[in-house]
Each structure stands twice: as structure tokens, then as C-alpha cells.
Design an enzyme around this catalytic site. Structure first.
Site, PDB file in Angstrom:
ATOM      1  N   ASP A 188     -66.044  21.027 -51.229  1.00  0.00           N
ATOM      2  CA  ASP A 188     -66.586  20.048 -50.869  1.00  0.00           C
ATOM      3  C   ASP A 188     -67.947  20.792 -49.763  1.00  0.00           C
ATOM      4  O   ASP A 188     -68.033  22.037 -49.890  1.00  0.00           O
ATOM      5  CB  ASP A 188     -66.129  19.229 -49.730  1.00  0.00           C
ATOM      6  CG  ASP A 188     -65.169  20.128 -48.719  1.00  0.00           C
ATOM      7  OD1 ASP A 188     -65.584  21.360 -48.461  1.00  0.00           O
ATOM      8  OD2 ASP A 188     -63.841  19.661 -48.556  1.00  0.00           O
ATOM      9  N   ASP A 214     -70.401  21.203 -46.765  1.00  0.00           N
ATOM     10  CA  ASP A 214     -70.838  20.900 -45.353  1.00  0.00           C
ATOM     11  C   ASP A 214     -72.224  21.245 -44.948  1.00  0.00           C
ATOM     12  O   ASP A 214     -72.563  22.359 -45.474  1.00  0.00           O
ATOM     13  CB  ASP A 214     -69.866  21.889 -44.178  1.00  0.00           C
ATOM     14  CG  ASP A 214     -68.390  21.504 -44.541  1.00  0.00           C
ATOM     15  OD1 ASP A 214     -67.977  20.312 -44.308  1.00  0.00           O
ATOM     16  OD2 ASP A 214     -67.730  22.311 -44.674  1.00  0.00           O
ATOM     17  N   ASP A 267     -65.013  30.696 -37.374  1.00  0.00           N
ATOM     18  CA  ASP A 267     -63.967  31.643 -37.500  1.00  0.00           C
ATOM     19  C   ASP A 267     -64.173  33.043 -38.219  1.00  0.00           C
ATOM     20  O   ASP A 267     -63.926  33.856 -37.483  1.00  0.00           O
ATOM     21  CB  ASP A 267     -62.582  30.879 -38.230  1.00  0.00           C
ATOM     22  CG  ASP A 267     -62.879  30.236 -39.307  1.00  0.00           C
ATOM     23  OD1 ASP A 267     -63.974  30.168 -39.915  1.00  0.00           O
ATOM     24  OD2 ASP A 267     -61.900  29.568 -39.754  1.00  0.00           O
TER      25      ASP A 267
HETATM   26  P1  ATP Z   1     -62.168  25.007 -47.415  1.00  0.00           P
HETATM   27  O1  ATP Z   1     -62.347  25.684 -48.846  1.00  0.00           O
HETATM   28  O2  ATP Z   1     -60.593  24.991 -47.342  1.00  0.00           O
HETATM   29  O3  ATP Z   1     -62.838  23.694 -47.311  1.00  0.00           O
HETATM   30  P2  ATP Z   1     -63.662  25.933 -45.221  1.00  0.00           P
HETATM   31  O4  ATP Z   1     -63.777  27.190 -44.694  1.00  0.00           O
HETATM   32  O5  ATP Z   1     -64.954  25.086 -45.838  1.00  0.00           O
HETATM   33  O6  ATP Z   1     -62.682  26.174 -46.398  1.00  0.00           O
HETATM   34  P3  ATP Z   1     -63.390  23.741 -43.632  1.00  0.00           P
HETATM   35  O7  ATP Z   1     -62.041  23.249 -42.855  1.00  0.00           O
HETATM   36  O8  ATP Z   1     -63.930  22.793 -44.510  1.00  0.00           O
HETATM   37  O9  ATP Z   1     -62.954  25.014 -44.467  1.00  0.00           O
HETATM   38  O10 ATP Z   1     -64.318  24.093 -42.317  1.00  0.00           O
HETATM   39  C1  ATP Z   1     -65.610  24.197 -42.874  1.00  0.00           C
HETATM   40  C2  ATP Z   1     -66.048  25.243 -41.845  1.00  0.00           C
HETATM   41  O11 ATP Z   1     -66.103  25.071 -40.491  1.00  0.00           O
HETATM   42  C3  ATP Z   1     -65.372  26.991 -41.895  1.00  0.00           C
HETATM   43  O12 ATP Z   1     -66.027  27.376 -43.033  1.00  0.00           O
HETATM   44  C4  ATP Z   1     -65.860  27.263 -40.650  1.00  0.00           C
HETATM   45  O13 ATP Z   1     -67.136  27.974 -40.605  1.00  0.00           O
HETATM   46  C5  ATP Z   1     -65.564  26.129 -39.772  1.00  0.00           C
HETATM   47  N1  ATP Z   1     -64.234  26.189 -39.284  1.00  0.00           N
HETATM   48  C6  ATP Z   1     -63.311  25.346 -39.799  1.00  0.00           C
HETATM   49  N2  ATP Z   1     -62.248  25.478 -38.883  1.00  0.00           N
HETATM   50  C7  ATP Z   1     -62.434  26.258 -37.945  1.00  0.00           C
HETATM   51  C8  ATP Z   1     -61.778  26.857 -36.959  1.00  0.00           C
HETATM   52  N3  ATP Z   1     -60.528  26.671 -36.572  1.00  0.00           N
HETATM   53  N4  ATP Z   1     -62.455  27.626 -36.199  1.00  0.00           N
HETATM   54  C9  ATP Z   1     -63.524  27.914 -36.277  1.00  0.00           C
HETATM   55  N5  ATP Z   1     -64.287  27.519 -37.105  1.00  0.00           N
HETATM   56  C10 ATP Z   1     -64.011  26.768 -38.167  1.00  0.00           C
HETATM   57 MG    MG Z   2     -64.688  23.062 -46.517  1.00  0.00          MG
END
Ligand code: ATP
Ligand code: MG
Length: 463
Positions: free
Chosen positions: A78, A80, A157
Site C-alpha cells: 500500500d 502512504d 522507526d
Molecule cells: P508494511 O510493508 O508492513 O506496510 P510499513 O513500514 O509500510 O510496512 P506501516 O505500518 O504501513 O508499515 O507504516 C508506515 C510507516 O509509518 C512506516 O514505514 C514508518 O515510517 C512509520 N511507522 C509505522 N509504525 C511505526 C512505529 N511504531 N513507530 C514509528 N514509526 C512507525
Molecule cells: Mg505500509
């Protein structure tokens, strides 16, 4: 309110991160000639969101997992988008959008089937700041303060998750050294890892999941505190834990994730009973088999039902509790209801499984008893159950793990497709119908410790 916001954005001194990451300061801009991610690889919806916001005078970038995944030649799950527009401003720009979120507000912008999550740049905590209350363990209770782009980068993170991609210029903006880390396949926490895990213990789970899923190495300083901080998972709200656990289980690498969680001692805080189950050879075999099947289905792009998955994770606990209740003379069906309720209640203290999945789980578990009833009209009614398919797949897993005689699974495989005349011949005489139950009773009971665990495991028990 705007004034306050502007003050927040501009007057706050830059809070350099406390630890060993290479963040903060002027960002590095990496041209597409170097990173190779061209804009045609970005979903058209995400592109439209950034273009539209930019045309209204706002900053807007694709951010987070999508940029990381594209650099790793993977298709993002997805998209963001991060922007300096407030949620209200974003909402005003897009006709099909809505403001969502409790912990922090963001905007979902819809294009056809796609939903793009748009979040306003936010800042991380600063000591004593009222807007960033922490609990006594250092866990952030709020992080909904707007900030500038740099603050937004360092509150993320991992460095790999803090890259901004501008589809207009095809440039990557890097505040934290994430570009080099992705190139060397390193997962590195931004700031001081211990502090960041304290703020949000779920980051430990994320580290394990992202490393397993993307084949990244967790940088040593990022990995080091996890083992000793694992107990902090206990303070994570149950609903949040469910979401993260589900992401992990549906990552397509659940087996690898669970293995890593166990190696890090992180599995204790997840499902209250998971650690108990994984220590039972039979339970472990069943759970690992269920996860392996889940991984295969996801890699084949087939659907996976969360109800099925959680039913599998908790099955051996239900089984033990069920057997214990029957041992006390409770008839099978009430005993099963008692066991299901007890197991679901106990684990709900840690991780809250949404009600609709709980209903599926109970249907699947109850069918397991009904599969034993192979005489008279009962098998026909089982076939009509809306959850037959899931229950049957579950039964086959039990057979494969050695818990139930393969013959029972084979019987149901034949019965469901057999012509009527054959079905009738297959039915067992009434007195043999309970055969499976007898077998189950004869198995070495693990009911005692299982039942004890289920009935007496308060949150502190699994530490
Ligand atoms: P995925 O492939 O699972 O979607 P993702 O890194 O995109 O991995 P998301 O949960 O969609 O994970 O989160 C989007 C973004 O928000 C992350 O890439 C990170 O930059 C930030 N983020 C998410 N969770 C946290 C957290 N617990 N603490 C700090 N930043 C976070
Ligand atoms: Mg994501």
C-alpha cells in the site's frame, strides 16, 4: 490553534536523535539516475495524491514502506503519503476522502479500489512536553503533534522507513541514512534503540517482521536491547497488539517471524498461551504447520482467514481445556463451550481479537467435535454448515500434525463428494461414532498444565 501549530512547527529547536543513527541535519537528495526508482512504478492513485497536493501548494511525498519496497524491487502493499497539509486541508482538496484515526488523525483518499493514506508531518516526543505524555515505562501515550518534514523523518522507526519519494522530480529525500541502509539491507533504528522501544514496544515486533519479510539484517545495536525489553510488550494495548500480530502472521513469512520471535524471547507477550503451546511438541507441530500453510497461501496470493489462523494458534489450549472439563464429567458440547470461552477470555487480556473473528474461531472449533459424529443425520448437517470448508481444512491440519487419525480426514474427504448411496454406506454405526473421542481421551493428557495455564494466567504470568 493555527498559531499554536505554527509555533510548534517552526519554533521548536531541532531535537537531534539520541543514538547512533546518522539522522538529522540537512537531508541528502538522491536523483533517480542513482536510485533507479522511476515514477511509473508508483501507483497512479498515489501519484495523483502527491500531484494534487503539490498543485495546491503543499509538500507531498510517498513515504515509508512503499519507498523501501520499491528500492528492494518489491511491489508495495500500500502507499502512504506524507504532507505538510493538515488533515482538514487534505480533506478539503479531495472529494472522496475521509478523516480517520483515534491515536492520530490522518486522511484516507479513495480512487476507485485504492485507498491512499495521507498523514501530516508529525514530530516525536520531547521531554516534559505535555503533548507527548508517556506512561511509567516510557511508552508514548500520544504522538499527534504536527511537525516539519525533518521531525517527521526522525519520529519514524527505522531508517529504511524514513525515505521520501517525490514522484514529480523522482528524487528520494533522505534525512537518516536510510538510502545506504536499504542498499546494504540493514534495518537500523532511528535514534537510541532502547528509548525508541520504550516509547513503543511494538517496534520490536516490527523489527522482527520487517527483517524476516524483506531479508534485512537487524543492525547489532538495534537488535541488542530487544531480548531484555521483550517484557514491555505487556504494556501494549490489546487492540494494537492484535493488528501488529495479524500483520506479522499475514506477512507471508510467519514461520520465519515466529522463529525469530522465539529466538528473541518476544513470543511470551503475544498470545498468552503461545509460549506454552510452542513448548508442547504436538502443539508446536500443529501451529508451525498452520503457519507454513498460511505462508504458502499468501505467496500464492490466495486468501487467508484471520479467524482460521487464530483458531489454529489457540487450538491446543482449547483442546487441553476441553479435555480437562470432560474429565470433570462435563458432557462434550458444554465442555467445548466452556473451553472456548475460557481460552478466548484469557487471551483477550493481552490481544483483543475482534468479535467477528472470535465467532469464526468458535465455529471452526465446534466443528471439530462434530466431525467425530459420523453416524445418522449428523454428518449431513455438518456438510451444510457455512464454515464447513474452514473446519474441514482445520481437520486436515490436525490429521497432518498427527493429532487425529488420518482416517477421519480421509473419511470427510470422501464423504463430501460421494454420491448419496455411497454416503449412506459410509456412515458409522451409532455406537462407533464416538471412536475419535475415545482415541482423544487415550492420548497422553496435557490437560492439567494446559487447564491451569488457561484459568490462571494473569497478564504477569508470561513474563
Ligand atoms: P508494511 O510493508 O508492513 O506496510 P510499513 O513500514 O509500510 O510496512 P506501516 O505500518 O504501513 O508499515 O507504516 C508506515 C510507516 O509509518 C512506516 O514505514 C514508518 O515510517 C512509520 N511507522 C509505522 N509504525 C511505526 C512505529 N511504531 N513507530 C514509528 N514509526 C512507525
Ligand atoms: Mg505500509
Amino acid at each position: 490553534m493555527i498559531r499554536k501549530l505554527l509555533d510548534k512547527v517552526f519554533s521548536r529547536g531541532r531535537r537531534g536523535p539520541a543514538g547512533g543513527h546518522r539522522g538529522g541535519g540537512a537531508p541528502v537528495t538522491i536523483p533517480s539516475s542513482k536510485h533507479g526508482v522511476t515514477k511509473d512504478r508508483i501507483s497512479s492513485s498515489a501519484r495523483r495524491v502527491t500531484e494534487t497536493l503539490q498543485s495546491h501548494g503543499y509538500k507531498a511525498y510517498v513515504v515509508g514502506g512503499a519507498v523501501r519496497d520499491l528500492m528492494l524491487d518489491r511491489t508495495p502493499k500500500d502507499y502512504d503519503v506524507a504532507t505538510d497539509a493538515t488533515p482538514e486541508q487534505v480533506y478539503a482538496v479531495f472529494r472522496r476522502s475521509r478523516i480517520i484515526g483515534r491515536r492520530f488523525r490522518l486522511v484516507h483518499v479513495m480512487f476507485g479500489q485504492d485507498t491512499i493514506e495521507v498523514s501530516t508531518f508529525r514530530a516525536n516526543q520531547s521531554a516534559g512536553d505535555d503533548d507527548h505524555k508517556k506512561d511509567e515505562h516510557g511508552r508514548l501515550l500520544r504522538d499527534n503533534v504536527f511537525g516539519n518534514q525533518e521531525e517527521d523523518a526522525v519520529r519514524r522507526d527505522f531508517t529504511a522507513n524514513a525515505l521520501y519519494y517525490d514522484p514529480g522530480t523522482e528524487e528520494i529525500i533522505d534525512y537518516c541514512g536510510g538510502y545506504d541502509d536499504v542498499k546494504t539491507r540493514t534495518l537500523r533504528m532511528i535514534g537510541d534503540p532502547s528509548v525508541r522501544y520504550r516509547e513503543d514496544p511494538v517496534r520490536m515486533l516490527r523489527a522482527v517482521r520487517l527483517a524476516a519479510k524483506l531479508g534485512l539484517t537487524i543492525e547489532p545495536q538495534t537488535e541488542a536491547p530487544i531480548r531484555e525489553m521483550a517484557h514491555l510488550m505487556q504494556n501494549v494495548p490489546a487492540a494494537r497488539l492484535f493488528e501488529e500480530m495479524l500483520k506479522l502472521l499475514l506477512s507471508g513469512h510467519a514461520v520465519a517471524c515466529i522463529q525469530r520471535l522465539r529466538a528473541q524471547g518476544l513470543h511470551h507477550g503475544l498470545l498468552p498461551m503461545l509460549d506454552v503451546i510452542l513448548e508442547q511438541p504436538m502443539g508446536e507441530r500443529f501451529v508451525m504447520l498452520a503457519l507454513q500453510r498460511t505462508d504458502e497461501r499468501i505467496l500464492d496470493e490466495k486468501g487467508v482467514s484471520p479467524g482460521f489462523l487464530f483458531a489454529a494458534l489457540l487450538w491446543h489450549e482449547v483442546l487441553a481445556t476441553w479435555n480437562a472439563a470432560q474429565g470433570r464429567g462435563v458432557p462434550p458440547v458444554p465442555a467445548m463451550h466452556e473451553a472456548m470461552d475460557q481460552v478466548l477470555t484469557t487471551q483477550a487480556e493481552k490481544i483483543s481479537i475482534p468479535r467477528r473473528f472470535g465467532v469464526d474461531m468458535k465455529d471452526i472449533w465446534l466443528l471439530q467435535w462434530r466431525f467425530e459424529q459420523r453416524s445418522g443425520k449428523r454428518p449431513y448437517r455438518v456438510l451444510e454448515s457455512p464454515k464447513f470448508r474452514a473446519g474441514y481444512d482445520f481437520l486436515l491440519l490436525r490429521c497432518e500434525s498427527g493429532e487425529v487419525d488420518a482416517e477421519v480426514g480421509e473419511w470427510w474427504t470422501r464423504f463430501q463428494d460421494a454420491p448419496e448411496s455411497e454416503r449412506e454406506e459410509m456412515l458409522l454405526p451409532a455406537d462407533k461414532a464416538g471412536g475419535a473421542k475415545k482415541r482423544r481421551r487415550r492420548r497422553k493428557p496435557r490437560s492439567e498444565d494446559g487447564a491451569d495455564t488457561a484459568s490462571s494466567a494473569p497478564s504477569g504470568d508470561d513474563a
